[in-house]
Design a protein around this motif. Structure first.
Motif, PDB file in Angstrom:
ATOM      1  N   UNK A  23      -5.848  27.504 -13.494  1.00 43.42           N
ATOM      2  CA  UNK A  23      -5.878  27.286 -14.928  1.00 43.42           C
ATOM      3  C   UNK A  23      -5.263  25.956 -15.338  1.00 43.42           C
ATOM      4  N   UNK A  24      -5.272  25.690 -16.633  1.00 46.32           N
ATOM      5  CA  UNK A  24      -4.771  24.440 -17.203  1.00 46.32           C
ATOM      6  C   UNK A  24      -3.310  24.207 -16.827  1.00 46.32           C
ATOM      7  N   UNK A  25      -3.020  23.005 -16.316  1.00 43.58           N
ATOM      8  CA  UNK A  25      -1.651  22.614 -16.030  1.00 43.58           C
ATOM      9  C   UNK A  25      -1.088  23.143 -14.729  1.00 43.58           C
ATOM     10  N   UNK A  26      -1.833  24.009 -14.033  1.00 38.54           N
ATOM     11  CA  UNK A  26      -1.388  24.528 -12.737  1.00 38.54           C
ATOM     12  C   UNK A  26      -1.962  23.634 -11.632  1.00 38.54           C
ATOM     13  N   UNK A  27      -1.973  24.119 -10.395  1.00 37.54           N
ATOM     14  CA  UNK A  27      -2.616  23.379  -9.306  1.00 37.54           C
ATOM     15  C   UNK A  27      -3.100  24.384  -8.275  1.00 37.54           C
ATOM     16  N   UNK A  28      -3.597  23.873  -7.168  1.00 34.20           N
ATOM     17  CA  UNK A  28      -4.199  24.737  -6.168  1.00 34.20           C
ATOM     18  C   UNK A  28      -3.246  25.723  -5.520  1.00 34.20           C
ATOM     19  N   UNK A  29      -1.926  25.487  -5.660  1.00 33.89           N
ATOM     20  CA  UNK A  29      -0.956  26.428  -5.085  1.00 33.89           C
ATOM     21  C   UNK A  29      -0.798  27.682  -5.937  1.00 33.89           C
ATOM     22  N   UNK A  65      -1.029  14.091 -20.162  1.00 34.71           N
ATOM     23  CA  UNK A  65      -1.805  14.210 -18.926  1.00 34.71           C
ATOM     24  C   UNK A  65      -1.347  15.409 -18.104  1.00 34.71           C
ATOM     25  N   UNK A  66      -2.285  16.180 -17.612  1.00 38.70           N
ATOM     26  CA  UNK A  66      -1.988  17.335 -16.755  1.00 38.70           C
ATOM     27  C   UNK A  66      -3.251  17.689 -15.978  1.00 38.70           C
ATOM     28  N   UNK A  68      -6.380  19.424 -15.267  1.00 36.29           N
ATOM     29  CA  UNK A  68      -7.296  20.123 -16.174  1.00 36.29           C
ATOM     30  C   UNK A  68      -8.723  19.924 -15.688  1.00 36.29           C
ATOM     31  N   UNK A  69      -9.536  20.978 -15.830  1.00 32.11           N
ATOM     32  CA  UNK A  69     -10.947  20.887 -15.440  1.00 32.11           C
ATOM     33  C   UNK A  69     -11.790  20.219 -16.512  1.00 32.11           C
ATOM     34  N   UNK A  70     -11.248  20.154 -17.727  1.00 28.65           N
ATOM     35  CA  UNK A  70     -11.904  19.441 -18.828  1.00 28.65           C
ATOM     36  C   UNK A  70     -10.893  19.288 -19.953  1.00 28.65           C
ATOM     37  N   UNK A  71     -11.151  18.373 -20.864  1.00 33.56           N
ATOM     38  CA  UNK A  71     -10.298  18.208 -22.033  1.00 33.56           C
ATOM     39  C   UNK A  71     -10.584  19.351 -23.017  1.00 33.56           C
ATOM     40  N   UNK A  72      -9.529  19.860 -23.627  1.00 27.95           N
ATOM     41  CA  UNK A  72      -9.673  20.867 -24.680  1.00 27.95           C
ATOM     42  C   UNK A  72      -9.492  20.138 -26.003  1.00 27.95           C
ATOM     43  N   UNK A  73     -10.559  20.058 -26.780  1.00 29.30           N
ATOM     44  CA  UNK A  73     -10.568  19.176 -27.949  1.00 29.30           C
ATOM     45  C   UNK A  73     -10.263  19.900 -29.255  1.00 29.30           C
ATOM     46  N   UNK A  74     -10.187  21.248 -29.231  1.00 25.59           N
ATOM     47  CA  UNK A  74      -9.906  21.966 -30.466  1.00 25.59           C
ATOM     48  C   UNK A  74      -9.811  23.451 -30.225  1.00 25.59           C
ATOM     49  N   UNK A  75      -9.642  24.215 -31.297  1.00 21.84           N
ATOM     50  CA  UNK A  75      -9.455  25.659 -31.189  1.00 21.84           C
ATOM     51  C   UNK A  75     -10.760  26.450 -31.234  1.00 21.84           C
ATOM     52  N   UNK A  76     -11.836  25.844 -31.681  1.00 15.89           N
ATOM     53  CA  UNK A  76     -13.120  26.540 -31.793  1.00 15.89           C
ATOM     54  C   UNK A  76     -13.714  26.746 -30.402  1.00 15.89           C
ATOM     55  N   UNK A  77     -13.851  27.996 -29.994  1.00 15.65           N
ATOM     56  CA  UNK A  77     -14.306  28.274 -28.630  1.00 15.65           C
ATOM     57  C   UNK A  77     -15.741  27.830 -28.377  1.00 15.65           C
ATOM     58  N   UNK A 116      -8.792  31.426 -16.370  1.00 15.31           N
ATOM     59  CA  UNK A 116      -8.693  30.664 -17.617  1.00 15.31           C
ATOM     60  C   UNK A 116      -9.648  29.469 -17.589  1.00 15.31           C
ATOM     61  N   UNK A 117      -9.126  28.246 -17.642  1.00  9.68           N
ATOM     62  CA  UNK A 117     -10.009  27.070 -17.609  1.00  9.68           C
ATOM     63  C   UNK A 117     -10.826  27.029 -16.324  1.00  9.68           C
ATOM     64  N   UNK A 118     -10.221  27.413 -15.215  1.00 12.88           N
ATOM     65  CA  UNK A 118     -10.965  27.478 -13.960  1.00 12.88           C
ATOM     66  C   UNK A 118     -12.087  28.497 -14.002  1.00 12.88           C
ATOM     67  N   UNK A 119     -11.854  29.601 -14.717  1.00 13.06           N
ATOM     68  CA  UNK A 119     -12.893  30.598 -14.879  1.00 13.06           C
ATOM     69  C   UNK A 119     -14.054  30.097 -15.716  1.00 13.06           C
ATOM     70  N   UNK A 120     -13.738  29.264 -16.712  1.00  8.07           N
ATOM     71  CA  UNK A 120     -14.798  28.678 -17.537  1.00  8.07           C
ATOM     72  C   UNK A 120     -15.726  27.819 -16.677  1.00  8.07           C
ATOM     73  N   UNK A 121     -15.149  27.057 -15.757  1.00  9.67           N
ATOM     74  CA  UNK A 121     -15.969  26.240 -14.851  1.00  9.67           C
ATOM     75  C   UNK A 121     -16.733  27.135 -13.886  1.00  9.67           C
ATOM     76  N   UNK A 122     -16.107  28.211 -13.421  1.00 11.92           N
ATOM     77  CA  UNK A 122     -16.790  29.163 -12.542  1.00 11.92           C
ATOM     78  C   UNK A 122     -18.061  29.687 -13.204  1.00 11.92           C
ATOM     79  N   UNK A 123     -17.952  30.110 -14.461  1.00 15.83           N
ATOM     80  CA  UNK A 123     -19.115  30.666 -15.157  1.00 15.83           C
ATOM     81  C   UNK A 123     -20.147  29.586 -15.467  1.00 15.83           C
TER      82      UNK A 123
END
Length: 220
Positions: A23-29, A65-66, A68-77, A116-123
């Motif tokens: 997910x966002x801000x984490x890493x492969x560990x 900077x962190x 992230x699989x993509x930039x999150x630009x707002x709250x609208x999903x 989370x963010x990684x799941x969004x890329x998975x789908x």
């Protein structure tokens, strides 16, 4: 250039691979410790690949900077996932899938997972596949573009089985966005197994057990 990864193998000569996106801000560990909790003794030898996302500024976090699989630009999903970053990450994941094929693990024995963010890329990546993966694992996440993206999937793409799990009390990605994404995938022909748990934006023991049961059916 391939993403850097953390790898674990549960036995010699792995026959299956799980590529797991953090997910966002984490890493492969981040999800590596889940392997001994998830894996069952009688399963075939598995290779777990946990890639590190690139470091990029994230608008919703003040441009910090962190990973992230993509930039999150707002709250609208419907529009929060920056399209260029999603495309870049899909390409990077496909490169990892291609490397597994070179190492003797075809797409039919590869599972793509993400939180989370990684799941969004998975789908998003699964929605584009023209050669089916063994399955998609989507944890506490949503499909970028939702029903619009699912309805617009390419004619040549293929449906795959999906394990979709979410916390009922998730304050980061409210559960209704997970439900809507699961329904959109079902309408696009995907075989979705939906689970929800009394938790927030996290993973729980029952979820790991249910995922293990789902994986058991993939390995038969």
């Amino acid at each position: 250039m391939l993403l850097q990864t953390v790898e674990q193998e549960t036995g010699a000569n792995p026959q299956w691979t799980v590529v797991w996106l953090h997910g966002l801000g984490a890493d492969g560990h981040d999800f590596a410790p889940i392997v001994p909790e998830l894996v069952r003794p009688h399963w075939p030898a598995l290779r777990f690949v946990f890639p590190h996302a690139p470091v990029r500024p994230v608008t919703i976090n003040g441009g910090t900077p962190m990973r992230a699989w993509y930039d999150i630009v707002g709250m609208d999903f419907a529009t929060r996932a920056e399209a260029a970053g999603v495309e870049e990450s899909i390409a990077q994941v496909e490169a990892l899938i291609a490397r597994e094929a070179e190492r003797g693990i075809p797409a039919s024995r590869l599972l793509l997972a993400g939180f989370s963010q990684g799941g969004a890329i998975t789908l998003a990546a699964g929605l584009r596949r023209r050669e089916p993966l063994a399955g998609l694992i989507a944890l506490s996440t949503y499909l970028p573009g939702g029903a619009t993206a699912a309805a617009a999937r390419e004619v040549n793409s293929v449906a795959q089985p999906v394990f979709f799990a979410h916390g009922q009390d998730d304050p980061v990605i409210p559960v209704q966005h997970g439900v809507a994404s699961a329904r959109a995938l079902e309408q696009a022909g995907f075989e979705v197994e939906w689970h929800h748990y009394p938790m927030a934006h996290q993973v729980c023991a029952q979820e790991i057990a249910d995922l293990g049961d789902w994986l058991e059916r993939r390995f038969r």
